[in-house]
Design a protein around this motif. Structure first.
Motif, PDB file in Angstrom:
ATOM      1  N   VAL A  40      -5.379  -3.731 -11.084  1.00 37.55           N
ATOM      2  CA  VAL A  40      -5.687  -4.906 -10.098  1.00 37.55           C
ATOM      3  C   VAL A  40      -5.223  -6.274 -10.875  1.00 37.55           C
ATOM      4  O   VAL A  40      -4.544  -7.055  -9.293  1.00 37.55           O
ATOM      5  CB  VAL A  40      -7.205  -4.954 -10.105  1.00 37.55           C
ATOM      6  N   TYR A  41      -5.532  -6.184 -11.573  1.00 40.66           N
ATOM      7  CA  TYR A  41      -4.720  -8.094 -12.031  1.00 40.66           C
ATOM      8  C   TYR A  41      -3.400  -7.807 -11.709  1.00 40.66           C
ATOM      9  O   TYR A  41      -3.151  -9.706 -11.109  1.00 40.66           O
ATOM     10  CB  TYR A  41      -4.439  -7.708 -13.547  1.00 40.66           C
ATOM     11  N   PHE A  42      -2.555  -7.222 -11.903  1.00 37.63           N
ATOM     12  CA  PHE A  42      -0.959  -7.497 -11.400  1.00 37.63           C
ATOM     13  C   PHE A  42      -0.984  -7.176 -10.114  1.00 37.63           C
ATOM     14  O   PHE A  42      -0.123  -7.713  -9.801  1.00 37.63           O
ATOM     15  CB  PHE A  42      -0.403  -6.314 -11.784  1.00 37.63           C
ATOM     16  N   GLN A  43      -1.679  -6.272  -9.153  1.00 36.05           N
ATOM     17  CA  GLN A  43      -1.238  -6.371  -7.317  1.00 36.05           C
ATOM     18  C   GLN A  43      -1.474  -7.508  -7.049  1.00 36.05           C
ATOM     19  O   GLN A  43      -1.351  -7.949  -5.528  1.00 36.05           O
ATOM     20  CB  GLN A  43      -1.773  -4.874  -7.018  1.00 36.05           C
ATOM     21  N   ALA A 277      -7.761  -9.214   2.899  1.00 37.56           N
ATOM     22  CA  ALA A 277      -8.928  -8.708   3.131  1.00 37.56           C
ATOM     23  C   ALA A 277      -8.356  -7.483   4.066  1.00 37.56           C
ATOM     24  O   ALA A 277      -9.480  -6.477   4.375  1.00 37.56           O
ATOM     25  CB  ALA A 277     -10.224  -9.205   3.379  1.00 37.56           C
ATOM     26  N   GLU A 278      -7.610  -7.399   4.855  1.00 34.53           N
ATOM     27  CA  GLU A 278      -7.104  -6.722   5.554  1.00 34.53           C
ATOM     28  C   GLU A 278      -5.621  -6.135   5.270  1.00 34.53           C
ATOM     29  O   GLU A 278      -4.802  -5.392   6.545  1.00 34.53           O
ATOM     30  CB  GLU A 278      -6.757  -7.476   6.937  1.00 34.53           C
ATOM     31  N   ASP A 279      -5.229  -6.345   3.802  1.00 35.81           N
ATOM     32  CA  ASP A 279      -3.767  -6.168   3.375  1.00 35.81           C
ATOM     33  C   ASP A 279      -3.526  -4.677   3.089  1.00 35.81           C
ATOM     34  O   ASP A 279      -4.908  -4.040   2.934  1.00 35.81           O
ATOM     35  CB  ASP A 279      -3.632  -6.817   1.584  1.00 35.81           C
ATOM     36  N   GLY A 280      -1.809  -4.338   3.560  1.00 32.95           N
ATOM     37  CA  GLY A 280      -2.189  -2.576   3.752  1.00 32.95           C
ATOM     38  C   GLY A 280      -2.298  -2.317   2.565  1.00 32.95           C
ATOM     39  O   GLY A 280      -2.395  -1.011   1.859  1.00 32.95           O
ATOM     40  N   LYS A 285      -6.700  -5.059  -0.587  1.00 35.22           N
ATOM     41  CA  LYS A 285      -7.585  -5.525  -0.487  1.00 35.22           C
ATOM     42  C   LYS A 285      -8.845  -5.608  -0.731  1.00 35.22           C
ATOM     43  O   LYS A 285      -9.571  -6.578  -0.311  1.00 35.22           O
ATOM     44  CB  LYS A 285      -7.689  -3.908   1.379  1.00 35.22           C
ATOM     45  N   LEU A 286      -9.536  -4.569  -0.939  1.00 37.48           N
ATOM     46  CA  LEU A 286     -10.687  -4.132  -2.145  1.00 37.48           C
ATOM     47  C   LEU A 286     -11.383  -5.694  -2.194  1.00 37.48           C
ATOM     48  O   LEU A 286     -12.478  -6.275  -2.499  1.00 37.48           O
ATOM     49  CB  LEU A 286     -10.891  -3.068  -2.673  1.00 37.48           C
ATOM     50  N   ALA A 287     -10.810  -6.028  -3.774  1.00 38.32           N
ATOM     51  CA  ALA A 287     -10.157  -6.362  -4.316  1.00 38.32           C
ATOM     52  C   ALA A 287     -11.479  -8.502  -3.090  1.00 38.32           C
ATOM     53  O   ALA A 287     -12.017  -9.283  -3.873  1.00 38.32           O
ATOM     54  CB  ALA A 287      -9.273  -7.920  -5.541  1.00 38.32           C
ATOM     55  N   ALA A 288      -9.568  -8.480  -2.423  1.00 39.54           N
ATOM     56  CA  ALA A 288      -9.968  -9.960  -1.648  1.00 39.54           C
ATOM     57  C   ALA A 288     -11.535  -9.627  -0.683  1.00 39.54           C
ATOM     58  O   ALA A 288     -11.665 -11.025  -0.466  1.00 39.54           O
ATOM     59  CB  ALA A 288      -9.055  -9.890  -0.757  1.00 39.54           C
ATOM     60  N   GLN A 289     -11.454  -8.261  -0.186  1.00 36.78           N
ATOM     61  CA  GLN A 289     -12.849  -8.507   0.846  1.00 36.78           C
ATOM     62  C   GLN A 289     -14.101  -8.856  -0.385  1.00 36.78           C
ATOM     63  O   GLN A 289     -15.354  -9.237  -0.109  1.00 36.78           O
ATOM     64  CB  GLN A 289     -12.956  -6.789   0.991  1.00 36.78           C
TER      65      GLN A 289
END
Length: 317
Positions: A40-43, A277-280, A285-289
């Motif tokens: 997740v950190y990298f992405q 939060a709507e990223d592909g 997406k899950l982290a941003a939410q």
């Protein structure tokens, strides 16, 4: 209706004021220390680099690292300007009181789930079952090692009890588990973690270890862990939900970052939150939410950067 000229003058004056409040960061270099290229950190870090470039014109770049401890070292050594760091690793770093420029937080971003993974037929169901076992505690200079050793210590699973610790990153840990070279491994990451999902898809029979017996002890000692549940729907072929812990993740910088730059970085992050939060990319997406401006100020034991604090005060409801 007010005359047109005074209205235009007022609008222009407001635009000038807003421009004056926004630092000119176009072309500035910003190095972001992230983590393993599959994590997740990298992405998320890569998406932050794109966000800050689009919003502020910054030339942001990311580097793949060993994780939180490596990232902290890069901040101290001036090799990175921003880093994603687990709060437990940041706390241990803070306690060292290293000479040089102190580190500060831009905010708490999202929480990682602590996952202790064993083979389904191993009989390992709870932390106490790790006594006398071979356990991978994460790669060298990773935040996983910090949390693993914290939990093993609280559980009384020291080398004196016959519990053996080896240091392997996530994929090598999965490989070692499949080859019966370790009995379990620790991981701290999002749900689901793709590497674990892939192993299950290939037919590996795995289970998550229940940490319920440790939750009260952990919460009494550490402020940056919270109790949580991994639902049985997180991973296919794992039958039961389990109690675990989450660890806070922080965006960190050095104290000497200019306040206006820190404020601009945080503002751009939260301005972009609805889009992220709507990223592909499902991981992003899950982290941003989970990004929440109210929770972002909870960076204990790391002090917020003055510029970040200015931003949070400006949006306080």
């Amino acid at each position: 209706m007010p005359p047109l000229v005074p209205r235009l003058t007022a609008v222009l004056a407001l635009l000038v004021l807003l421009a004056a409040c926004q630092p000119d960061l176009a072309g500035q270099q910003l190095r972001i220390a992230t983590g393993n290229s599959s994590g997740v950190y990298f992405q998320l870090g890569s998406k932050l680099a794109d966000t800050w470039h689009s919003a502020l014109g910054i030339n942001a770049s990311t580097s793949s690292t060993q994780g939180s401890v490596d990232n902290l070292n890069q901040l101290h050594e001036g090799k990175a300007d921003v880093a994603l760091v687990a709060a437990d690793a940041a706390s241990k770093d803070e306690a060292k009181q290293l000479p040089g420029t102190p580190l500060r937080a831009l905010g708490r971003i999202y929480d990682d789930y602590i996952q202790v993974v064993a083979r389904a037929d191993s009989g390992i169901e709870r932390m106490s079952d790790l006594r006398g076992k071979r356990v991978s505690v994460g790669g060298t200079d990773s935040g996983v090692t910090v949390v693993a050793r914290n939990l093993l210590e609280l559980a009384g699973l020291t080398p004196a009890t016959g519990t053996t610790q080896v240091q392997l990153a996530l994929q090598p840990s999965l490989d070692a588990l499949a080859a019966n070279q370790v009995d379990a491994f620790f991981w701290s990451g999002g749900l689901p973690t793709p590497a674990i999902t892939n192993a299950l898809a290939k037919g590996e029979r795995l289970r998550l270890v229940n940490l319920e017996e440790l939750v009260k002890q952990v919460r009494n000692k550490y402020s940056y862990y919270d109790a949580a549940t991994v639902p049985k729907t997180a991973y296919a072929n794992m039958a039961d939900s389990v109690t675990t812990l989450v660890v806070h993740n922080l965006l960190m910088v050095r104290q000497d970052m200019p306040a206006d730059e820190a404020r601009a970085l945080v503002r751009a992050l939260f301005d972009a939150q609805p889009t992220l939060a709507e990223d592909g990319n499902q991981v992003v997406k899950l982290a941003a939410q989970l990004l929440d401006v109210r929770a972002a100020i909870e960076t204990s034991p790391i002090t917020l950067h003055d510029g970040a604090l200015e931003y949070y005060r400006s949006v306080k409801q």
